[in-house]
Design an enzyme around this catalytic site. Structure first.
Site, mmCIF file in Angstrom:
data_model
loop_
_atom_site.group_PDB
_atom_site.id
_atom_site.type_symbol
_atom_site.label_atom_id
_atom_site.label_comp_id
_atom_site.label_asym_id
_atom_site.label_seq_id
_atom_site.Cartn_x
_atom_site.Cartn_y
_atom_site.Cartn_z
ATOM 1 N N GLY A 93 52.468 58.108 37.434
ATOM 2 C CA GLY A 93 52.395 57.506 38.758
ATOM 3 C C GLY A 93 51.087 57.720 39.490
ATOM 4 O O GLY A 93 50.982 57.375 40.665
ATOM 5 N N SER A 95 47.731 56.720 40.773
ATOM 6 C CA SER A 95 47.001 55.461 40.957
ATOM 7 C C SER A 95 45.564 55.689 41.402
ATOM 8 O O SER A 95 44.724 54.799 41.264
ATOM 9 C CB SER A 95 47.728 54.574 41.966
ATOM 10 N N HIS A 100 44.690 65.026 43.816
ATOM 11 C CA HIS A 100 45.241 65.125 45.166
ATOM 12 C C HIS A 100 46.672 65.600 45.106
ATOM 13 O O HIS A 100 47.388 65.359 44.127
ATOM 14 C CB HIS A 100 45.152 63.781 45.917
HETATM 15 P P1 DGP Z 1 48.905 58.591 43.446
HETATM 16 O O1 DGP Z 1 49.696 57.362 43.158
HETATM 17 O O2 DGP Z 1 49.657 59.886 43.135
HETATM 18 O O3 DGP Z 1 47.542 58.539 42.783
HETATM 19 O O4 DGP Z 1 48.685 58.612 45.008
HETATM 20 C C1 DGP Z 1 47.681 57.876 45.638
HETATM 21 C C2 DGP Z 1 48.106 57.687 47.059
HETATM 22 O O5 DGP Z 1 46.955 57.403 47.810
HETATM 23 C C3 DGP Z 1 49.082 56.547 47.298
HETATM 24 O O6 DGP Z 1 50.312 57.072 47.799
HETATM 25 C C4 DGP Z 1 48.422 55.668 48.332
HETATM 26 C C5 DGP Z 1 47.285 56.509 48.837
HETATM 27 N N1 DGP Z 1 46.060 55.792 49.133
HETATM 28 C C6 DGP Z 1 45.383 54.979 48.294
HETATM 29 N N2 DGP Z 1 44.274 54.494 48.887
HETATM 30 C C7 DGP Z 1 44.259 55.036 50.131
HETATM 31 C C8 DGP Z 1 43.370 54.910 51.243
HETATM 32 O O7 DGP Z 1 42.347 54.217 51.190
HETATM 33 N N3 DGP Z 1 43.695 55.603 52.367
HETATM 34 C C9 DGP Z 1 44.807 56.392 52.430
HETATM 35 N N4 DGP Z 1 45.025 57.034 53.586
HETATM 36 N N5 DGP Z 1 45.662 56.536 51.418
HETATM 37 C C10 DGP Z 1 45.389 55.864 50.278
#
Ligand code: DGP
Length: 114
Positions: A93, A95, A100
């Site tokens: 999962g 993305s 993080h």
């Molecule tokens: P993961 O799927 O575990 O890689 O989590 C990535 C998360 O990052 C997802 O829940 C949405 C968040 N995300 C992606 N792009 C951005 C962004 O530009 N700003 C913020 N605040 N969150 C983001």
């Protein structure tokens, strides 16, 4: 990693309101929240995943968890309980390929997770 969205946020090329920030760690709100409180804690140094962090850089983890602790205190998340999630690899999962930790809180969190 100039093409990395989180590196762009860390470099302030994309504006966000940090929940917590210090020299090593940034905590922001997830833009696709899966709980009433959904934060993302990230090291400022780019690694795609935990297993890519070399042993010589292990202080990254203590810095990251110290930052998470600060954000949890600041947002008073221990009141509801909170869950930390690290998705590692596309099949798990992930993305955004910048290490993080998701911090989820504000609703009952069931177990086992999906
Ligand atoms: P993961 O799927 O575990 O890689 O989590 C990535 C998360 O990052 C997802 O829940 C949405 C968040 N995300 C992606 N792009 C951005 C962004 O530009 N700003 C913020 N605040 N969150 C983001």
């Amino acid at each position: 990693m100039p093409e990395c969205i989180f590196c762009k946020i860390i470099a302030k090329q994309i504006a966000v309101s940090p929940v917590y920030e210090n020299d090593d760690v940034l905590v922001i709100r997830d833009n696709n929240p899966q709980a009433p409180v959904h934060l993302l804690a990230m090291p400022k140094k780019h690694y795609a995943a935990i297993h890519e962090v070399p042993a010589a850089e292990a202080s990254l983890f203590s810095d990251l968890f110290a930052g998470i602790g600060k954000a949890v205190e600041q947002e008073d998340l221990s009141r509801h309980g909170y869950r930390l999630v690290v998705n590692s690899g596309e099949k798990a999962g992930q993305s955004v390929p910048h290490l993080h930790v998701h911090i989820l809180s504000g609703r009952p969190l069931h177990w086992p997770p999906g």
